[in-house]
Design a protein around this motif. Structure first.
Motif, PDB file in Angstrom:
ATOM      1  N   ALA A  22       0.776  -1.306   0.083  1.00 22.28           N
ATOM      2  CA  ALA A  22      -0.002  -0.063  -0.008  1.00 22.28           C
ATOM      3  C   ALA A  22       0.605   1.124   0.092  1.00 22.28           C
ATOM      4  N   ASP A  23       1.855   1.353   0.774  1.00 24.06           N
ATOM      5  CA  ASP A  23       2.766   2.403   0.776  1.00 24.06           C
ATOM      6  C   ASP A  23       3.770   2.695  -0.484  1.00 24.06           C
ATOM      7  N   ILE A  24       3.889   1.784  -1.373  1.00 22.75           N
ATOM      8  CA  ILE A  24       4.715   2.132  -2.782  1.00 22.75           C
ATOM      9  C   ILE A  24       3.842   0.956  -3.690  1.00 22.75           C
ATOM     10  N   PRO A  25       2.657   1.117  -4.004  1.00 23.24           N
ATOM     11  CA  PRO A  25       1.988   0.397  -4.863  1.00 23.24           C
ATOM     12  C   PRO A  25       2.479   0.144  -5.989  1.00 23.24           C
ATOM     13  N   ASP A  26       3.479   0.787  -6.686  1.00 28.48           N
ATOM     14  CA  ASP A  26       3.975   0.497  -8.190  1.00 28.48           C
ATOM     15  C   ASP A  26       4.924  -0.432  -8.128  1.00 28.48           C
ATOM     16  N   GLY A  27       4.645  -1.573  -8.583  1.00 28.04           N
ATOM     17  CA  GLY A  27       5.673  -2.836  -8.522  1.00 28.04           C
ATOM     18  C   GLY A  27       5.289  -3.909  -7.496  1.00 28.04           C
ATOM     19  N   TRP A  28       6.089  -4.802  -7.483  1.00 32.25           N
ATOM     20  CA  TRP A  28       5.973  -6.082  -6.570  1.00 32.25           C
ATOM     21  C   TRP A  28       7.040  -5.830  -5.477  1.00 32.25           C
ATOM     22  N   SER A  29       6.644  -6.578  -4.547  1.00 30.40           N
ATOM     23  CA  SER A  29       7.502  -6.634  -3.283  1.00 30.40           C
ATOM     24  C   SER A  29       7.606  -8.221  -2.620  1.00 30.40           C
TER      25      SER A  29
END
Length: 142
Positions: A22-29
């Motif tokens: 949610a804090d950095i939604p651009d891309g996968w983690s």
């Protein structure tokens, strides 16, 4: 700070369970997080999979330890993170995300290489996908 992340492969070793944060939604983690006081790194990764994805996993082995410097973390400070990567085995549960910390999660094919949420994670997944050396642990110096 000590951070952990886990690799859960699909049965064919062609996709990894990744999450959208949610804090950095651009891309996968990678699933994972920071070690809490009184916790061991392997306990942390088990807890993080349960908290973020509602599944139970078992640590099979540590495969990597590395260190990265972030000159401007989300609080605006310089920070060095020591990161430990673990290969985990699925035990039980259905993948469910909380919609707060984790927006979605799925097995993402590794070909083409998934777009990760920060440069250090992109470097890491590239190394994981392309490295043939299975002598663990890898000591990574960035």
């Amino acid at each position: 700070m000590l951070n952990t992340f886990g690799l859960l492969w699909d049965d064919n070793h062609q996709a990894l369970l990744l999450e959208q944060r949610a804090d950095i939604p651009d891309g996968w983690s990678f699933p994972g997080g920071f070690v809490e006081f009184g916790e061991s790194p392997d306990q942390t990764i088990v807890r993080e999979f349960k908290e973020e994805l509602s599944i139970d996993v078992e640590v099979q082995q540590m495969f990597e330890i590395g260190s990265t410097v972030n000159l401007h973390n989300s609080w605006g400070d310089a920070q060095e993170n020591v990161s430990m990567g673990f290969i985990v085995k699925y035990l039980a549960g259905d993948i469910k995300v909380d919609g707060v910390e984790t927006l979605s999660a799925e097995f993402v094919p590794i070909d083409p290489e998934p777009k990760m949420f920060v440069p250090s994670a992109q470097t890491n997944i590239h190394r994981i996908i392309n490295r043939k050396d299975t002598n663990f642990p890898w000591i990574i110096k960035d």
